[in-house]
Design an enzyme around this catalytic site. Structure first.
Site, PDB file in Angstrom:
ATOM      1  N   TYR A  46       7.590 -52.951 -21.676  1.00 54.65           N
ATOM      2  CA  TYR A  46       7.376 -51.676 -20.956  1.00 54.65           C
ATOM      3  C   TYR A  46       7.095 -51.953 -19.479  1.00 54.65           C
ATOM      4  O   TYR A  46       7.707 -51.361 -18.582  1.00 54.65           O
ATOM      5  CB  TYR A  46       6.208 -50.936 -21.608  1.00 54.65           C
ATOM      6  CG  TYR A  46       5.891 -49.596 -20.993  1.00 54.65           C
ATOM      7  CD1 TYR A  46       6.631 -48.466 -21.317  1.00 54.65           C
ATOM      8  CD2 TYR A  46       4.840 -49.451 -20.088  1.00 54.65           C
ATOM      9  CE1 TYR A  46       6.336 -47.223 -20.758  1.00 54.65           C
ATOM     10  CE2 TYR A  46       4.541 -48.218 -19.528  1.00 54.65           C
ATOM     11  CZ  TYR A  46       5.285 -47.109 -19.870  1.00 54.65           C
ATOM     12  OH  TYR A  46       4.988 -45.892 -19.310  1.00 54.65           O
ATOM     13  N   LYS A 102       9.243 -51.013 -15.977  1.00 55.39           N
ATOM     14  CA  LYS A 102       8.660 -50.194 -14.904  1.00 55.39           C
ATOM     15  C   LYS A 102       8.622 -50.962 -13.576  1.00 55.39           C
ATOM     16  O   LYS A 102       8.827 -50.379 -12.516  1.00 55.39           O
ATOM     17  CB  LYS A 102       7.270 -49.697 -15.310  1.00 55.39           C
ATOM     18  CG  LYS A 102       7.280 -48.752 -16.513  1.00 55.39           C
ATOM     19  CD  LYS A 102       8.043 -47.464 -16.231  1.00 55.39           C
ATOM     20  CE  LYS A 102       7.906 -46.460 -17.374  1.00 55.39           C
ATOM     21  NZ  LYS A 102       8.571 -45.175 -17.075  1.00 55.39           N
TER      22      LYS A 102
HETATM   23  P1  NAP Z   1       6.650 -37.923 -23.786  1.00 54.50           P
HETATM   24  O1  NAP Z   1       5.743 -36.745 -23.863  1.00 54.50           O
HETATM   25  O2  NAP Z   1       6.939 -38.712 -25.012  1.00 54.50           O
HETATM   26  O3  NAP Z   1       8.025 -37.452 -23.123  1.00 54.50           O
HETATM   27  C1  NAP Z   1       9.118 -38.309 -23.011  1.00 54.50           C
HETATM   28  C2  NAP Z   1      10.303 -37.491 -22.567  1.00 54.50           C
HETATM   29  O4  NAP Z   1      11.413 -38.383 -22.454  1.00 54.50           O
HETATM   30  C3  NAP Z   1      10.683 -36.415 -23.572  1.00 54.50           C
HETATM   31  O5  NAP Z   1      10.972 -35.216 -22.887  1.00 54.50           O
HETATM   32  C4  NAP Z   1      11.949 -36.982 -24.203  1.00 54.50           C
HETATM   33  O6  NAP Z   1      12.807 -35.923 -24.574  1.00 54.50           O
HETATM   34  C5  NAP Z   1      12.520 -37.744 -23.025  1.00 54.50           C
HETATM   35  N1  NAP Z   1      13.504 -38.724 -23.454  1.00 54.50           N
HETATM   36  C6  NAP Z   1      13.316 -39.812 -24.242  1.00 54.50           C
HETATM   37  N2  NAP Z   1      14.482 -40.411 -24.476  1.00 54.50           N
HETATM   38  C7  NAP Z   1      15.428 -39.692 -23.816  1.00 54.50           C
HETATM   39  C8  NAP Z   1      16.823 -39.815 -23.687  1.00 54.50           C
HETATM   40  N3  NAP Z   1      17.501 -40.794 -24.304  1.00 54.50           N
HETATM   41  N4  NAP Z   1      17.491 -38.915 -22.919  1.00 54.50           N
HETATM   42  C9  NAP Z   1      16.809 -37.904 -22.306  1.00 54.50           C
HETATM   43  N5  NAP Z   1      15.489 -37.750 -22.398  1.00 54.50           N
HETATM   44  C10 NAP Z   1      14.803 -38.626 -23.152  1.00 54.50           C
HETATM   45  O7  NAP Z   1       6.097 -38.975 -22.741  1.00 54.50           O
HETATM   46  P2  NAP Z   1       5.362 -38.842 -21.327  1.00 54.50           P
HETATM   47  O8  NAP Z   1       4.042 -39.474 -21.483  1.00 54.50           O
HETATM   48  O9  NAP Z   1       5.474 -37.494 -20.772  1.00 54.50           O
HETATM   49  O10 NAP Z   1       6.250 -39.869 -20.500  1.00 54.50           O
HETATM   50  C11 NAP Z   1       7.067 -39.481 -19.430  1.00 54.50           C
HETATM   51  C12 NAP Z   1       7.236 -40.661 -18.482  1.00 54.50           C
HETATM   52  O11 NAP Z   1       5.957 -40.998 -17.950  1.00 54.50           O
HETATM   53  C13 NAP Z   1       7.764 -41.948 -19.160  1.00 54.50           C
HETATM   54  O12 NAP Z   1       8.671 -42.575 -18.288  1.00 54.50           O
HETATM   55  C14 NAP Z   1       6.514 -42.788 -19.309  1.00 54.50           C
HETATM   56  O13 NAP Z   1       6.830 -44.150 -19.302  1.00 54.50           O
HETATM   57  C15 NAP Z   1       5.737 -42.396 -18.081  1.00 54.50           C
HETATM   58  N6  NAP Z   1       4.297 -42.639 -18.158  1.00 54.50           N
HETATM   59  C16 NAP Z   1       3.537 -42.073 -19.143  1.00 54.50           C
HETATM   60  C17 NAP Z   1       2.167 -42.352 -19.186  1.00 54.50           C
HETATM   61  C18 NAP Z   1       1.254 -41.759 -20.241  1.00 54.50           C
HETATM   62  O14 NAP Z   1       0.127 -42.261 -20.399  1.00 54.50           O
HETATM   63  N7  NAP Z   1       1.660 -40.732 -20.966  1.00 54.50           N
HETATM   64  C19 NAP Z   1       1.586 -43.194 -18.235  1.00 54.50           C
HETATM   65  C20 NAP Z   1       2.391 -43.752 -17.242  1.00 54.50           C
HETATM   66  C21 NAP Z   1       3.737 -43.459 -17.221  1.00 54.50           C
HETATM   67  P3  NAP Z   1      13.755 -35.878 -25.880  1.00 54.50           P
HETATM   68  O15 NAP Z   1      13.096 -36.669 -26.942  1.00 54.50           O
HETATM   69  O16 NAP Z   1      13.838 -34.411 -26.136  1.00 54.50           O
HETATM   70  O17 NAP Z   1      15.051 -36.439 -25.402  1.00 54.50           O
END
Ligand code: NAP
Length: 256
Positions: A161, A165
């Site tokens: 991961y 990033k």
């Molecule tokens: P999440 O709630 O699981 O959302 C992930 C999103 O990615 C969903 O809308 C999913 O939609 C979409 N996705 C996954 N595979 C996809 C694909 N093949 N094509 C199009 N869309 C896709 O996660 P989140 O926490 O909001 O994460 C969003 C971003 O923030 C990620 O890049 C993550 O690495 C980053 N981030 C998160 C955190 C945290 O603690 N939550 C911290 C730092 C960074 P579908 O499944 O409908 O396609």
């Protein structure tokens, strides 16, 4: 005598179009709401069209402009073809992401490829597709990838991961250099831990929760609202001179 004082640039996005990928959940959904509230016409994209349409319907009830688009960043060829058939977007927020955490000694080839395919390959070609349309249209733009604090530090069970990033930061800087002359800005937002489906695995482990609470200097876990201001700022003219950089939204995690 009256002084000619500088004016604060606008944080508003009226008349702009925005594509938010990963808008069916978590940070992407929050980013879509933030941009719509700032006046942008927002296209919410992901694979789960039903979840997108529910958010779109709710935004429309609030009098905001939004529509849904089925898009899979894992299929970069189909994604490029789809985006090349649409008008250029002024703003991109890419929040599509995948995490398969585990010890580096146990990483499978399949997990490595799955995470790299979305977090790096998908993000790279999505950013390029949107930039291409902007360049063809002769328009400036602001392209934002949701990266992570793990793009700047390592973390236990996070070798793959964190690698993807860190790579996002690399292409962001290079693309910013290449496209600055077109007025296209490319930046990342680097959040700390926020309770979303992606972080569920981590939050279900009490040892990891203690680690998180100890590392976030502001003494609390991130909220979706913590990302909404930074997204609006980077999308707007208020950040007109900012490109090729990372905006840390990490409560001080990477400071110490
Ligand atoms: P999440 O709630 O699981 O959302 C992930 C999103 O990615 C969903 O809308 C999913 O939609 C979409 N996705 C996954 N595979 C996809 C694909 N093949 N094509 C199009 N869309 C896709 O996660 P989140 O926490 O909001 O994460 C969003 C971003 O923030 C990620 O890049 C993550 O690495 C980053 N981030 C998160 C955190 C945290 O603690 N939550 C911290 C730092 C960074 P579908 O499944 O409908 O396609």
């Amino acid at each position: 005598m009256t002084l000619k004082l500088p004016r604060t640039p606008s944080f508003r996005l009226d008349g702009r179009t925005a594509l938010v990928v990963g808008a069916s959940s978590g940070i992407g959904q929050a980013a879509a709401v933030a941009l719509a509230q700032a006046g942008a016409q927002v296209v919410l994209a992901a694979r789960s069209i039903d979840r997108l349409e529910l958010t779109v319907a709710t935004l429309k009830e609030l009098g905001l402009e939004a529509s849904a688009l089925a898009l899979d960043v894992g299929d970069v060829e189909a994604m490029e073809a789809r985006l090349s058939s649409l008008p250029a977007f002024d703003i991109l927020v890419n929040s599509a992401g995948l995490a398969r955490h585990g010890p580096a000694l146990e990483t499978t080839f399949a997990d490595f490829d799955a995470v790299a395919s979305i977090n790096l390959r998908g993000a790279y070609f999505l950013t390029r597709s949107v930039a291409r349309r902007l360049i063809e249209a002769g328009k400036p733009g602001s392209l934002i990838n949701i990266s992570s604090q793990m793009a700047h530090v390592g973390g236990i069970d996070r070798a793959v991961y964190s690698a993807t990033k860190h790579a996002v930061e690399g292409f962001t800087k290079s693309m910013a250099i290449e496209w600055g002359g077109y007025g296209i800005r490319v930046n990342t937002i680097c959040p700390t831990f926020i309770r979303t489906p992606l972080a569920e695995q981590t939050f279900s482990n009490p040892e990891r929760v203690r680690w998180i609470e100890e590392k976030i200097k502001l003494g609390r876990i991130g909220e979706l609202e913590d990302i909404m201001g930074p997204v609006t700022f980077l999308a707007s003219d208020a950040s007109a001179m900012i490109t090729g950089t990372a905006l840390m939204v990490d409560g001080g995690w990477t400071a110490g």
